[in-house]
Design an enzyme around this catalytic site. Sequence first.
Site, PDB file in Angstrom:
ATOM      1  N   CYS B 162     122.252  26.205  -2.016  1.00  0.00           N
ATOM      2  CA  CYS B 162     121.167  25.855  -1.312  1.00  0.00           C
ATOM      3  C   CYS B 162     120.967  26.226   0.132  1.00  0.00           C
ATOM      4  CB  CYS B 162     121.191  24.028  -1.373  1.00  0.00           C
ATOM      5  SG  CYS B 162     121.593  23.252  -2.763  1.00  0.00           S
ATOM      6  N   GLU B 313     124.316  14.146   7.288  1.00  0.00           N
ATOM      7  CA  GLU B 313     123.257  14.999   8.220  1.00  0.00           C
ATOM      8  C   GLU B 313     122.621  14.289   9.411  1.00  0.00           C
ATOM      9  OE1 GLU B 313     120.227  16.761   5.953  1.00  0.00           O
ATOM     10  OE2 GLU B 313     119.760  18.360   7.662  1.00  0.00           O
ATOM     11  N   HIS B 336     113.724  19.297  -4.272  1.00  0.00           N
ATOM     12  CA  HIS B 336     114.742  20.189  -3.918  1.00  0.00           C
ATOM     13  C   HIS B 336     114.756  21.534  -4.561  1.00  0.00           C
ATOM     14  CE1 HIS B 336     118.241  21.805  -2.217  1.00  0.00           C
ATOM     15  NE2 HIS B 336     119.107  20.742  -2.564  1.00  0.00           N
TER      16      HIS B 336
END
Lengths: 407, 411
Positions: B162, B313, B336
């Site tokens: 990713c 995060e 995503h």
Amino acid sequence: MTTNHHNDICVTGMGAVTRFGVNIDELWEKLKQPAEEAMPQDYSLAKFKPMPHISDRRMLKAISRVDAVGLSALELAVKDAGLEKGAYDPHKTGVYVGAPAASVYDNEPYLDAQRKAGNDLRMFGKTCMESRPTTLLLGLPNNVLCYGALVTDARGPNDNYTSADLSGLIALMNASKQIKRNRLECAVAGGFACHNDPVNSWMFHRLGISKPHGETPYKNRPFTGDQEGAVLGDGATFMTLEKRAGAEARGRTPLATICGAAMRCDATGPNEVDAHSDGLQRAIKAALEDAQLGTEDIGLIFASGFGLDRVDQLEAQAIRTMFDANKPPVACLSQHLGNLMEAGGLVEVAIAPKLVAEFPESLRPEKDGPLNAFRGAIDPQKPHFMILRTSAWGEYFCLIAKREQNG
Amino acid sequence: MKKRRVVVTGMGAVSPLGTTMAANWNGLIEGRCVAGPIKRFDASEYACQIAYEVEDFKLDTGLILEREKRYLNHAGEFAVTAAAEALQQAGLKNDNQDRKGVTFGVGMGCSDPEFYQNVFIDDNFKHPCLDNHIRHFPNQISSILARMSGAKGGITTVHTACASSGQSLGEAYEQVAYGDLDVVLTGGTDSMVHPYYLAGFGLLGALAKRNEDPRTASRPFDKNRNGFVLGEGACVLVFEEYEHAKARGATILGEVCGYGVTESAYRITDLHPEGRGPIEAMQMAVDDAGIRSEQVGYVNAHGTSTPLNDRIEALAVTKVFPQSTRLSSTKSMTGHMISAAGAIEFAFCLKALEHQVLPPSINLFEQDPEISANLTPSTPTDHAMDYALSNSVGFGGSNTALVAGRIPHDD
């Protein structure tokens, strides 16, 4: 990329896994012998046992066999360098990897589920839940980066390249650049590839790149006009990089220093080579400029020796054009090891010093071949050597390094 | 060596929001969510049956050469289309080809299931489906992009899951900033809406469990989020040295100001609970840009909508940035996009700066009480800002952060 003495980017450790084992001295002994033809399976690392080389055996359950080969070489390099965790700030330690694409074999855990579903993809949605939960992770091309960072506690800049033949050298180049820019103090960089399986060997042959896996032995035959293709070799090489000041503070003697690098391409698209390409010449010129050297400074050239005539011709032409004046000796390892693809162009760093004391005929270009004029003696006063890398995709790489030791 | 300034002179995108950059930005600002039941194959027996799919897309075959067709899967077609848009906008001439390169992020790629049936199960190596298997070489797409752009300065293909396109953008930025190249075509592409990947992510427990309500399934930072929803697409940007761009009268879309990259060295899928990795990456990017963290007006989070990623995060963001820095994830609108995520999210940062607008946080029904970050409102909001930052975090532990700046004016 030349720097002052204390900031020289040095190779302080090397780990290599080839068809001849993991010991560089044993590899050298094999390279001194004439390259013999071998069966396809002999170019693979199917018999290699990674377990003794991987410090955390639990990792072997999480990664594929191919990744285990790469990780083995990485750990061998770290061990060779005597690099312990904490030797450098983890945030200034990085891992750079040249890796192959995910292998189709990584999806094997799904095959039972696919069989159970009678190849009905709708029902596969149900039967797949019985598969190994971490199957997807097996296929991550950056597994060696991840686990390499774990074993070295390397938390700094990093990357993973799937640039096929140039991958390992790109990793080495970019790791060196990060050290030069002071983003890193230490890095482990290298590449690995294991393409000698039925699917990949078929695929490369179908693309016109490699010889078919046959029933008779063969060897890579660079610069001979062989049109059939390269012999794929499996392998992995990693090396540790540090600034000279850091290496000396640790009591390490560098194997070599990285002086410059560059890559270029033909921009002709996949699996195409410009028949009149000057790509390798351009890469050589750019690397020399990066290293602030001239062609007269190069004492030795390691040819890529891809093993495919349309690529080898371009390489031979580039060497003849660029080095017509001084004609440094040329060596090539691909007859012995096969074309190492993502791992190519790296183990040469360990072999360079050995050629000063003894330059075996087995590593020289063939007499009466296109590089016949490049069979002279090594000048011990010219420590700089060049590693070239070519591909069937019209991509070219040139690395310039300087040996720190002789033999 | 003194770093050179790097600007963006072309952008192109294909995503579930649309097949141009303008369509993507407009869809984002409208807060559009196009998630729905998977149409590409019958996913009715899968644990997760929803995705964000690119629809109404047909490759303009005039963009590719006949011999390149065999190398293009969905991801490849998306990339070619996005690249064509970016290159047209950049309007580069076909000169100084040695000073142009391609640095591109790619995904895993996977052969069709029939390949596994015919080759692995039936042991038939002569089956024609083997020809399609050639499409999953990772560097083929980069190679086609180099041909399209005439870039002879070298090709780098990056894969860190990713984080792939975040890292490809970062490397492209450094290639221009440090003088290796003057122009780099960069970005990322991916398409994992495929039975094997739906199975794979499902087995990891990473996918959202709201098949009955696909349009609210991806809900980053929401208290009741339970996984991500797959998207697909590509985003391509042209990075160029500032003086080079000015000299040829290029339209400058924004600036790439700083890059940070770290390795968590923790676990292959999980973030460190204290945000180790992303914190350092964001700080590194801010320092590299030569700015203070409070100057960053907006952070585009990786924000996958998984319980763990979003919480950690957000924690990391609050450790680096003050409350005045707003946070959102645009994955609720694109899904995503895996290896393409970092690129399109950086492009969104540039657009946000251009328009001085914060992208909305949609599907945020109740902010997770464990998340104290200052999320953007549910509708687009005017917001004066000079800098924005895009985060990407990948399986394998790579973390990237890129600082975007407004269109520069001469000093």
